[in-house]
Design a protein around this motif. Structure first.
Motif, PDB file in Angstrom:
ATOM      1  N   ILE A  71     -15.145  25.537 -49.304  1.00  0.00           N
ATOM      2  CA  ILE A  71     -16.119  26.005 -48.308  1.00  0.00           C
ATOM      3  C   ILE A  71     -15.432  26.249 -46.968  1.00  0.00           C
ATOM      4  O   ILE A  71     -15.713  27.235 -46.288  1.00  0.00           O
ATOM      5  CB  ILE A  71     -17.289  25.009 -48.168  1.00  0.00           C
ATOM      6  N   LYS A  74     -13.635  29.536 -47.128  1.00  0.00           N
ATOM      7  CA  LYS A  74     -14.606  30.637 -47.090  1.00  0.00           C
ATOM      8  C   LYS A  74     -15.144  30.843 -45.678  1.00  0.00           C
ATOM      9  O   LYS A  74     -15.327  31.970 -45.231  1.00  0.00           O
ATOM     10  CB  LYS A  74     -15.764  30.374 -48.059  1.00  0.00           C
ATOM     11  N   ALA A  80     -18.135  32.963 -46.354  1.00  0.00           N
ATOM     12  CA  ALA A  80     -19.126  31.940 -46.700  1.00  0.00           C
ATOM     13  C   ALA A  80     -20.523  32.461 -46.386  1.00  0.00           C
ATOM     14  O   ALA A  80     -20.774  32.971 -45.300  1.00  0.00           O
ATOM     15  CB  ALA A  80     -18.860  30.651 -45.934  1.00  0.00           C
ATOM     16  N   ASP A  84     -23.328  28.769 -49.428  1.00  0.00           N
ATOM     17  CA  ASP A  84     -22.092  27.983 -49.297  1.00  0.00           C
ATOM     18  C   ASP A  84     -22.173  26.968 -48.169  1.00  0.00           C
ATOM     19  O   ASP A  84     -21.514  25.933 -48.223  1.00  0.00           O
ATOM     20  CB  ASP A  84     -20.894  28.897 -49.020  1.00  0.00           C
TER      21      ASP A  84
END
Length: 119
Positions: A71, A74, A80, A84
């Motif tokens: 995460i 991302k 993200a 997420d």
């Protein structure tokens, strides 16, 4: 490929993207805890410079961000989504959410392009 990049490289990119003039006079400290790799970093802004160190979370931090490495990557890559981040059980915030937003709000994402030759 991004998964194999050391977290320190992302933190260095964050430091390079700090908006120095906007960070002037700000003293913020954030704990970054990667729950899946069991790594922790303390990030702090001091004298308009973003510093980081791989150490145990600081007890005097404004906020603690606990999340997985996936995460975090991302988020740093700008890929993200809401699922997420906000809807994930793998992301938790302790402390001041306002200070966390202020901290990340001082970091500009690099555009990925720049002029090599200018006239």
């Amino acid at each position: 490929m991004l998964q194999q990049t050391p977290i320190e490289r992302f933190l260095e990119a964050m430091a390079a993207g700090l908006d120095g003039p906007a960070a002037e006079g700000k003293n913020l400290k954030i704990n970054l805890v990667l729950t899946d790799t069991h790594e922790s970093y303390v990030l702090w802004i001091e004298n308009a410079v973003l510093h980081h160190q791989k150490i145990a979370p600081a007890s005097d931090a404004n906020a603690t961000l606990k999340l997985t490495k996936d995460i975090f990557i991302k988020m740093m890559a700008g890929t993200a989504g809401v699922k997420d981040t906000l809807l994930s059980d793998d992301l938790k915030i302790e402390g001041s959410k306002i200070d966390l937003v202020r901290f990340f709000g001082l970091i500009d994402k690099a555009t990925g392009s720049f002029a090599i030759v200018t006239k």
